[in-house]
Write an enzyme that holds these catalytic residues in place. Structure first.
Site, PDB file in Angstrom:
ATOM      1  N   ALA A 159       1.003  -0.948   0.771  1.00  0.00           N
ATOM      2  CA  ALA A 159       0.017  -0.046  -0.195  1.00  0.00           C
ATOM      3  C   ALA A 159       0.895   1.464   0.033  1.00  0.00           C
ATOM      4  O   ALA A 159       2.015   0.908   0.144  1.00  0.00           O
ATOM      5  CB  ALA A 159      -1.283  -0.061   0.751  1.00  0.00           C
ATOM      6  N   HIS A 160      -0.016   2.648  -0.199  1.00  0.00           N
ATOM      7  CA  HIS A 160       0.546   3.795  -0.339  1.00  0.00           C
ATOM      8  C   HIS A 160       1.814   3.873   1.226  1.00  0.00           C
ATOM      9  O   HIS A 160       1.204   3.384   2.096  1.00  0.00           O
ATOM     10  CB  HIS A 160      -0.203   4.927  -0.302  1.00  0.00           C
ATOM     11  N   ASN A 161       2.748   4.603   0.836  1.00  0.00           N
ATOM     12  CA  ASN A 161       3.834   4.581   1.308  1.00  0.00           C
ATOM     13  C   ASN A 161       4.390   3.563   2.236  1.00  0.00           C
ATOM     14  O   ASN A 161       5.265   4.559   3.218  1.00  0.00           O
ATOM     15  CB  ASN A 161       2.988   6.248   2.344  1.00  0.00           C
TER      16      ASN A 161
END
Length: 309
Positions: A208-210
Site C-alpha cells: 500500500a501507499h507510503n
C-alpha cells in the site's frame, strides 16, 4: 530421486535425504554432514541451496540481448530510450519517460509519463509503471505487475460519502529488486513508497501507499501490507501474512505464514500468530488474556505443587 546420469542434483532439505543412497545423479551438491552417505561424486559446501542456485544460473543459457523499438510499439517523441534498450511489441513509452541502457520493456508494457527504468532492468510483459515511478538497475518485474497505481486514500464526509484523497507521491524501487506476477505497489499519498535494493516480492502481493521495505527483505505470495508500514532489512515474510498500517518491523524479523502483525516489532526473531474473527470488543479482551497465559500457567503450576505437597 528423479536424477539420471549426467544430472547435477543437490541436497538441502533433510526430508529428501532418504533418496541420497539410491540417486543416479552424476554429482550431488551437499553439506559435510551428508557427504559420507553420498554414493556419487559430491561438491561439499556450507550452503548447498545457495551453491545450487549459482550453478544453475551458470548453466542456464544466456538470453540474447534485445535492442531497438519494435514496429508495433509506441514511443512518445519526448521520451528518452537508449539505443541499447528494447521496447517490445504493443509497449507504450510515454512522454518524458526514460529507458536506460540494456533495459527491456516487454510486450504490452506501459511506461507512463516521466517514469524511469534503470539500466538492464526488465519488464517481462503486461507491466504497468505509473507516472514518475523510478526503477533502479537490474530489476525484474514479472507479468501483470502494477507499480504506481493510486493508493487507497479516501476520507468520509458528514453524509457518509467517500471522498478521494489525491495520491501525490510516487514509487522508488532500488537495484536488483524482483517483483512477482500481479503484485501491486501503490504510489505514496504525500511521500513516496520505497522498495530498497535487493528486495524480492513474490506473486500477488499488495504493497500500500507510503510503505517502506528495507534492503534484501523477501516477501512470499498473497501478503498484504497496509499503508505507511515500515519493514526493515533482511526480513522474511511468509505467504498470506497481513501487516497492519503505521507500524514498524525491525531488521532480521521472520513472520510465519498467515500471521497477522498488528503492532510494531522491535526485536529480531521469529513471530507467528493469528486469531479467528469475533466481535471487536470481545476480541480485544481475548488478546489481553492471551498475553497473560504464560504468567497464569506458572501461577497454576505453583498452586498445584503446593496442593500436592
Amino acid at each position: 530421486q528423479s536424477a539420471a546420469h549426467g544430472d547435477i542434483s543437490f541436497l538441502a532439505n533433510p526430508h529428501y535425504k532418504r533418496y541420497l543412497a539410491s540417486t543416479r545423479a552424476s554429482a550431488v551438491i551437499l553439506s559435510q554432514s551428508d557427504a559420507a552417505d553420498c554414493p556419487v561424486p559430491a561438491l561439499v559446501v556450507a550452503n548447498p541451496y545457495l551453491v545450487y542456485a549459482r550453478v544453475a544460473d551458470s548453466l542456464q543459457p544466456q538470453r540474447p540481448n534485445k535492442r531497438g523499438v519494435d514496429k508495433a510499439a509506441h514511443v512518445d517523441p519526448a521520451a528518452q530510450v537508449h539505443a541499447e534498450a528494447w521496447i517490445g511489441p504493443g509497449a507504450v513509452v510515454s512522454a518524458h519517460a526514460v529507458v536506460e541502457r540494456g533495459a527491456e520493456v516487454g510486450p504490452n508494457c506501459v511506461v507512463m509519463e516521466a517514469a524511469h527504468i534503470g539500466e538492464f532492468s526488465r519488464l517481462v510483459a503486461n507491466v504497468t509503471v505509473g507516472e514518475k515511478v523510478s526503477i533502479g538497475q537490474r530489476a525484474l518485474l514479472h507479468p501483470g505487475a502494477v507499480i504506481g497505481a493510486d493508493g487507497f486514500g479516501i476520507a468520509r464526509d458528514e453524509n457518509g460519502v467517500w471522498v478521494k484523497v489525491p495520491q501525490l507521491g510516487t514509487v522508488r524501487i532500488g537495484n536488483d529488486v524482483e517483483i512477482g506476477a500481479n503484485t501491486t505497489v501503490d504510489r505514496g499519498a504525500l511521500e513516496d513508497t520505497v522498495i530498497d535494493d535487493g528486495v524480492k516480492l513474490d506473486n500477488q502481493i499488495q504493497v500500500a501507499h507510503n510503505v517502506r521495505i528495507g534492503a534484501h527483505t523477501a516477501i512470499a505470495g498473497c501478503t498484504a501490507i497496509a499503508g505507511s508500514a515500515v519493514i526493515g532489512k533482511r526480513c522474511m515474510i511468509a505467504g498470506g501474512a497481513g501487516i497492519a498500517g503505521h507500524i514498524e518491523i525491525c531488521d532480521d524479523v521472520v513472520v510465519t505464514a498467515m500471521t497477522l502483525v498488528t503492532h510494531s516489532i522491535h526485536t529480531a526473531g521469529v513471530y507467528s500468530g493469528s486469531m479467528p474473527m469475533d466481535e471487536a470488543a470481545r476480541w480485544r479482551r481475548y488478546s489481553v488474556r492471551f498475553r497473560q497465559l504464560d504468567e497464569l500457567a506458572r501461577r497454576l503450576a505453583s498452586i498445584e505443587k503446593k496442593l500436592k505437597d
